[in-house]
Design an enzyme around this catalytic site. Structure first.
Site, PDB file in Angstrom:
ATOM      1  CG  HIS A 122      -0.354  -0.088   2.427  1.00  0.00           C
ATOM      2  ND1 HIS A 122       0.447   0.901   2.992  1.00  0.00           N
ATOM      3  CD2 HIS A 122      -0.472  -1.072   3.463  1.00  0.00           C
ATOM      4  CE1 HIS A 122       0.902   0.665   4.209  1.00  0.00           C
ATOM      5  NE2 HIS A 122       0.304  -0.513   4.738  1.00  0.00           N
ATOM      6  CB  CYS A 141       1.460  -3.511   5.089  1.00  0.00           C
ATOM      7  SG  CYS A 141      -0.145  -3.987   5.607  1.00  0.00           S
TER       8      CYS A 141
END
Length: 166
Positions: A122, A141
């Site tokens: 992301h 992430c």
């Protein structure tokens, strides 16, 4: 009257440019694999063995080792797949990684814990969050800049393998 028309054309052009999309198009070679080298803090988009793009990345706040349980702050290691897209991510755009796989679930179960989930590539960090780029700030992430995730989102399709190495 011509001045009014010119003004209206300029106003319309400015309005449309303000609606510039975060959704880009990509017409180059297919990305056949995403390779992440955690130790180097690099992510590579590959077509076969050819590197199409390379990005500096941020990882989970505990970057060493494989993710074992929910909340450990580690980025998983191993072979996964891009399995979903989120155009409304609070991190600009995001691509889901198929963590946890059956082995990840079994490891967490042995520990009596949940393996967790919701691991993404992301953008970010969100403005005003207090997080800074290049500080391994995520919860597991893989983060890039907002401009970079726009390119990655256009280039990488669902089903693309992602190999995450230590």
């Amino acid at each position: 009257m011509p001045v009014f028309r010119i003004f209206m054309v300029i106003a319309l052009a400015l309005t449309l440019s303000g609606c510039a999309s975060k959704f880009k198009t990509y017409n180059g070679p297919e990305v056949t694999q995403v390779l992440v080298k955690k130790g180097e803090r690099r992510m590579y988009l590959l077509h076969g063995s050819e590197v199409l793009k390379s990005y500096r990345i941020d990882l989970g706040f505990e970057p060493q080792g494989h993710k074992a349980i929910e909340g450990d702050g580690k980025t998983p290691e191993g072979l996964y797949f891009i399995n979903r897209r989120n155009a409304n991510s609070r991190f600009h755009l995001s691509l889901g990684i198929s963590y946890p796989n059956p082995q990840d679930r079994a490891l967490a179960a042995e520990l009596g814990k949940s393996a967790g989930g919701d691991i993404f590539i992301h953008g970010g960090p969100p403005k005003g969050s207090g997080y800074k780029r290049f500080t391994d700030w995520t919860w597991g992430c893989i983060a890039v800049s907002d401009a970079q995730i726009e390119d990655i989102y256009a280039m990488v399709k669902n089903g693309t393998p992602i190999l995450i190495r230590p």
